[in-house]
Motif scaffolding. Structure first.
Motif, mmCIF file in Angstrom:
data_model
loop_
_atom_site.group_PDB
_atom_site.id
_atom_site.type_symbol
_atom_site.label_atom_id
_atom_site.label_comp_id
_atom_site.label_asym_id
_atom_site.label_seq_id
_atom_site.Cartn_x
_atom_site.Cartn_y
_atom_site.Cartn_z
ATOM 1 N N PHE A 1 -3.643 -2.146 12.336
ATOM 2 C CA PHE A 1 -2.722 -2.418 11.232
ATOM 3 C C PHE A 1 -3.326 -3.200 10.056
ATOM 4 O O PHE A 1 -3.244 -2.758 8.911
ATOM 5 N N PRO A 2 -3.985 -4.350 10.316
ATOM 6 C CA PRO A 2 -4.578 -5.057 9.165
ATOM 7 C C PRO A 2 -5.663 -4.236 8.487
ATOM 8 O O PRO A 2 -5.841 -4.354 7.266
ATOM 9 N N LEU A 3 -6.359 -3.405 9.263
ATOM 10 C CA LEU A 3 -7.392 -2.557 8.653
ATOM 11 C C LEU A 3 -6.743 -1.538 7.729
ATOM 12 O O LEU A 3 -7.222 -1.270 6.627
ATOM 13 N N ASP A 4 -5.625 -0.951 8.183
ATOM 14 C CA ASP A 4 -4.893 0.006 7.354
ATOM 15 C C ASP A 4 -4.450 -0.630 6.046
ATOM 16 O O ASP A 4 -4.517 -0.024 4.983
ATOM 17 N N MET A 5 -3.974 -1.888 6.166
ATOM 18 C CA MET A 5 -3.379 -2.518 4.995
ATOM 19 C C MET A 5 -4.429 -3.043 4.013
ATOM 20 O O MET A 5 -4.203 -3.048 2.819
ATOM 21 N N PHE A 6 -5.545 -3.517 4.532
ATOM 22 C CA PHE A 6 -6.439 -4.264 3.643
ATOM 23 C C PHE A 6 -7.811 -3.645 3.425
ATOM 24 O O PHE A 6 -8.602 -4.184 2.676
ATOM 25 N N THR A 7 -8.129 -2.579 4.131
ATOM 26 C CA THR A 7 -9.454 -2.013 3.916
ATOM 27 C C THR A 7 -9.330 -0.551 3.526
ATOM 28 O O THR A 7 -8.271 0.046 3.658
ATOM 29 N N ASN A 8 -10.415 -0.007 3.037
ATOM 30 C CA ASN A 8 -10.417 1.415 2.726
ATOM 31 C C ASN A 8 -11.332 2.164 3.685
ATOM 32 O O ASN A 8 -11.981 3.137 3.317
ATOM 33 N N VAL B 1 1.856 -13.948 7.494
ATOM 34 C CA VAL B 1 0.555 -14.621 7.572
ATOM 35 C C VAL B 1 -0.575 -13.676 7.205
ATOM 36 O O VAL B 1 -1.582 -14.073 6.630
ATOM 37 N N MET B 2 -0.400 -12.391 7.538
ATOM 38 C CA MET B 2 -1.446 -11.434 7.183
ATOM 39 C C MET B 2 -1.545 -11.219 5.675
ATOM 40 O O MET B 2 -2.485 -10.603 5.193
ATOM 41 N N MET C 1 -6.954 -14.788 6.730
ATOM 42 C CA MET C 1 -6.477 -15.528 7.897
ATOM 43 C C MET C 1 -6.135 -14.579 9.032
ATOM 44 O O MET C 1 -5.660 -13.480 8.807
ATOM 45 N N LYS D 1 0.850 -1.185 0.000
ATOM 46 C CA LYS D 1 0.000 0.000 0.000
ATOM 47 C C LYS D 1 0.890 1.240 0.000
ATOM 48 O O LYS D 1 1.696 1.422 0.907
ATOM 49 N N GLN E 1 7.482 -11.449 14.607
ATOM 50 C CA GLN E 1 6.664 -10.374 14.037
ATOM 51 C C GLN E 1 6.699 -10.399 12.517
ATOM 52 O O GLN E 1 5.732 -10.033 11.856
ATOM 53 N N MET F 1 -3.928 -14.892 12.762
ATOM 54 C CA MET F 1 -3.169 -15.858 13.543
ATOM 55 C C MET F 1 -2.685 -15.244 14.848
ATOM 56 O O MET F 1 -2.230 -14.109 14.893
ATOM 57 N N ARG G 1 -4.487 -15.335 2.391
ATOM 58 C CA ARG G 1 -3.904 -14.928 3.663
ATOM 59 C C ARG G 1 -4.600 -13.732 4.265
ATOM 60 O O ARG G 1 -4.645 -13.569 5.482
ATOM 61 N N ALA G 2 -5.147 -12.888 3.401
ATOM 62 C CA ALA G 2 -5.897 -11.753 3.924
ATOM 63 C C ALA G 2 -7.126 -12.228 4.690
ATOM 64 O O ALA G 2 -7.712 -11.486 5.463
ATOM 65 N N ARG H 1 -6.227 -8.373 17.274
ATOM 66 C CA ARG H 1 -5.626 -8.055 15.970
ATOM 67 C C ARG H 1 -6.004 -9.113 14.940
ATOM 68 O O ARG H 1 -6.278 -8.803 13.775
ATOM 69 N N PHE I 1 3.399 -6.115 17.205
ATOM 70 C CA PHE I 1 4.465 -5.236 16.720
ATOM 71 C C PHE I 1 4.865 -4.296 17.853
ATOM 72 O O PHE I 1 4.065 -3.457 18.271
#
Ligand SMILES: Nc1ncnc2c1ncn2[C@@H]1O[C@H](COP(=O)(O)OP(=O)(O)OP(=O)(O)O)[C@@H](O)[C@H]1O
Ligand SMILES: [Mg+2]
Lengths: 254, 250
Positions: free
Chosen positions: B101-108, A131-132, B80, A32, A125, B82, B77-78, B150, B90
């Motif tokens: 973090f996953p929201l930042d990376m994968f959602t708008n 995994v993400m 999943m 991104k 980490q 874990m 993987r998006a 998370r 982090f």
């Protein structure tokens, strides 16, 4: 006893191979862009501001010493006194600042990069990122590499300025040569190419520093004990490569 | 549904997984149990692709995970989430940033929506008022819970938890078990949990795969686990005085 064994040579080539595979992962498209730029700005900030003080102090000291030593070598009366400024400037701009400061930054920034990435590896980490569905190499390392490519040359320009200033102040305080002669020498026959040469060198060294440091952190296997070892290895290897490349680049560019 | 077929894993010459065949069902809590060092973590890492098994396949709804191309793998993987054995939060980010973090990376999502989602997830794991703290400032159990928050932030279809309640007191451990059970059923997640906690085994184990020294020794559910006639499983279950006493009264 053989000093170099076959296994060592094999290990050497495997490591080089791993390094280039790692680089290919680093230079894949960021997941991104907005996050990438955010991280880039953050890295530039910590790297740049964090090293400013040490770089300026070391540069002033270096400029002062090199000027004093040059002045002491030139005692014969038929060498004009402006040579002191000229020789000091040339060594500072072309060799001392790009190389010495880059080596200083290897110890300062490089070891920090190895420790940061290595500890992320040890505590899983990096696995968590993977995994993400995030490319960890590109996410973690690319901003650091790009940031160092921008920040290090800027730091070197600052360092040149401070080193010349250090020399100038030394001349004023000690009166080894007259201030005007020194300034004359500093500006004598000034070529922009010298600065370009210094920046190009720094640019290459910055790439080596950040990528090798990240590589050694990234490939850690095992626990916290490996971390210290990796950081030392990172410093030694990148300093070594920098000094070798220094010879090559000098031969090519001059 | 995740199917594991004939999976073997080697580290150098050492084999740690031997021909594992098992199934993890959709919308259920699937446990992998076994003694320390039996290969639970390695199996889980094979499932999520952190390790590549030398033999065998892992099928996600009949699609072979290890032989997908990169983009497909990343898409899967998006979906999943874990929770690692050591939490793997982090540590340069606050708890809030971790969950976001996953929201930042994968959602708008807008900032507001993201904050709402983060608060929801943290509240779901009973962690209020820690948003601004760093992982180093939390206790072990709180870290585990933050890691769960998370992992569920992006509404995963698959949730993997590696010993989510090891090292926790019995009560917190129960809270986490219930939490995992509840979110699994609330959101229809396929959940896989590594554990050697007997309480989890008998309360949330809808399917149970028992691993013994790298072999799948027994497969069943929480009702069967206490009354099986598998010697190795019984040795594992009834290892402690407490459970031995329970057995006598069964
Ligand atoms: N990266 C690795 N390299 C080599 N061997 C490994 C590695 N990871 C695990 N092993 C070995 O695989 C075996 C299984 O380990 P694993 O971590 O899966 O155990 P576990 O069942 O998760 O145990 P625990 O309950 O203690 O977490 C162990 O014998 C371990 O030594
Ligand atoms: Mg484990």
């Amino acid at each position: 006893m053989r000093i170099i064994s076959l296994a060592m040579i094999e290990r050497f080539f495997i490591t080089i191979g791993e390094y280039f595979i790692f680089l290919r992962k680093v230079f894949s498209k960021p997941d991104k862009w907005s996050i990438f730029f955010k991280k880039l700005v953050f890295e530039m900030d910590t790297m740049g501001i964090g090293s400013m003080l040490i770089v300026s102090i070391v540069s002033i000291a270096m400029g002062s010493v090199i000027t004093t030593q040059t002045a002491m070598q030139i005692e014969s009366s038929w060498i004009p006194t402006w040579t002191v400024g000229f020789v000091s400037r040339t060594s500072i701009v072309m060799e001392l600042c790009p190389t010495i400061i880059s080596l200083l930054l290897v110890g300062n920034l490089g070891s920090r990069i190895t420790a940061e990435i290595g500890s992320m590896r040890v505590t899983e980490q990096i696995d968590a990122l993977e995994v993400m569905g995030i490319h960890p190499a590109s996410y973690l390392v690319l901003p650091k590499v790009i940031a160092s490519l921008i920040v290090n040359p800027v730091l070197i320009i600052f360092s040149i300025f401070f080193a010349l200033l250090g020399g100038y102040v030394t001349v004023i305080l000690t009166g080894m040569v007259s201030m005007y002669d020194f300034l004359d020498g500093l500006t004598y026959c000034f070529r922009v190419y010298d600065i370009v040469y210094a920046v190009v060198k720094t640019f290459i060294f910055a790439f080596v520093m950040s990528s090798v440091a990240s590589f050694y952190g990234y490939k850690i296997e095992g626990g916290a004990l490996e971390l210290g070892k990796a950081s030392t290895q990172g410093i030694v290897v990148s300093s070594f490569i920098i000094l070798i490349l220094n010879v090559l680049v000098t031969q090519i560019m001059l | 549904m995740i199917e594991v077929k004939q999976v073997s894993k080697f580290f150098g010459d050492r084999q740690v997984l031997f021909d594992i065949n098992t199934t993890f069902e959709e919308g259920k809590v699937n446990l992998i149990i076994g003694r320390s060092g039996s290969g639970k973590t390695v199996l889980m890492k094979c499932l999520v692709g952190l390790f590549a098994p030398e033999e065998g396949v892992v099928l996600y709804n009949e699609r072979d995970f290890h032989h997908m191309n990169e983009p497909e793998q990343h898409k899967l993987r998006a979906e999943m989430g874990m929770v690692f054995q050591g939490s793997a939060l982090f540590d340069s980010m606050t708890i809030e940033e971790n969950v976001m973090f996953p929201l930042d990376m994968f959602t708008n999502m807008s900032n507001e929506e993201k904050h709402e989602r983060v608060d929801f997830c943290l509240h779901r794991v009973d962690l209020d008022d820690v948003n601004r703290l760093y992982p180093a400032e939390l206790s072990g159990g709180m870290k585990k819970r933050a890691a769960i928050a998370r992992a569920i932030a992006c509404n995963p279809k698959y949730l993997f938890c590696d010993e989510p309640n090891s090292g926790l007191d019995p009560k917190t451990s129960l809270v986490i078990d219930n939490l995992i059970y509840d979110i699994t059923h609330e959101f229809g997640i396929t959940t896989i949990v590594n554990t050697h906690d007997l309480n989890s085994v008998i309360t949330i184990g809808e399917t149970i795969s028992f691993i013994y020294e790298g072999h799948l020794e027994w497969f069943g559910d929480k009702d069967g686990v206490l009354v099986s006639d598998n010697q190795k499983l019984n040795d594992f279950i009834y290892a402690q005085p407490l459970t031995q006493r329970i057995r006598k009264s069964l």
